[in-house]
Design a protein around this motif. Structure first.
Motif, short mmCIF file in Angstrom:
data_model
loop_
_atom_site.label_atom_id
_atom_site.label_comp_id
_atom_site.label_asym_id
_atom_site.label_seq_id
_atom_site.Cartn_x
_atom_site.Cartn_y
_atom_site.Cartn_z
N UNK A 21 0.81 -1.21 0.00
CA UNK A 21 0.00 0.00 0.00
C UNK A 21 0.84 1.26 0.00
N UNK A 22 1.87 1.29 0.82
CA UNK A 22 2.74 2.45 0.91
C UNK A 22 3.47 2.69 -0.41
N UNK A 23 4.02 1.63 -0.99
CA UNK A 23 4.72 1.74 -2.26
C UNK A 23 3.80 2.27 -3.35
N UNK A 80 10.29 5.28 -5.96
CA UNK A 80 9.19 4.94 -5.05
C UNK A 80 9.61 3.84 -4.08
N UNK A 81 10.33 2.84 -4.58
CA UNK A 81 10.78 1.74 -3.72
C UNK A 81 11.72 2.26 -2.64
N UNK A 99 9.45 1.10 3.21
CA UNK A 99 10.73 0.57 2.74
C UNK A 99 11.86 0.95 3.70
N UNK A 100 11.72 2.10 4.34
CA UNK A 100 12.75 2.61 5.23
C UNK A 100 12.51 2.24 6.69
N UNK A 101 11.44 1.52 7.00
CA UNK A 101 11.02 1.31 8.38
C UNK A 101 12.08 0.63 9.26
N UNK A 102 12.83 -0.28 8.73
CA UNK A 102 13.79 -0.99 9.57
C UNK A 102 14.96 -0.11 9.99
#
Length: 143
Positions: A58-60, A121-122, A128-131
């Motif tokens: 969804x975020x992507x 976008x990726x 994608x950056x959460x970790x």
């Protein structure tokens, strides 16, 4: 500007026979069941990896829509699937990969432009950056 979204989980019992529920502040998920069988044995309910996959897809998709707009393009459709890989390791289990599969209809986009914008976008999608996020914890032991 800072936005905070909330979710909660409740668990009862041990790992294999216990059961839990997950809720979101919007009530889209309201005591949705999750547990060992749903996570490792294909049982009913949801699991953390499935929820991470849904969040990432969804975020992507939203990030790509924004980036396309910035390039003067508008998608007729964006369909994204996320495959989250959970593998057993020496320390327990690790999410080792997330593979996004995108099918999009973007009139007037060239393949080169599409490839460049999807890469942005990726890399730019917050999930994608959460970790890399700072993780904090307040823990209270109830008696």
């Amino acid at each position: 500007m800072s936005i905070v979204k909330k979710a909660s989980a409740h668990w009862e019992g041990d790992l294999k026979s216990g059961i839990g529920s997950i809720s979101t502040e919007t009530n889209v998920l309201n005591k949705a069941p999750y547990g060992f069988k749903a996570r490792f044995e294909g049982g009913k309910g949801t699991n953390p990896e499935e929820l991470i996959g849904a969040a990432h897809a969804g975020c992507f998709s939203m990030a790509l829509s924004m980036i396309l707009e910035g390039a003067g393009l508008k998608a007729d459709s964006i369909d994204t699937q996320a495959a989250v890989t959970l593998e057993q390791s020496a320390g327990g289990f690790d999410i080792t990969a997330i593979h996004l599969t995108l099918k999009a209809k973007v009139p007037n986009a060239t393949q080169e432009q599409f490839d460049d914008l999807t890469k942005k976008a990726k890399e730019g999608c917050p999930v994608s950056k959460v970790l890399k996020a700072k993780i904090t914890l307040d823990a209270t032991l109830l008696s």
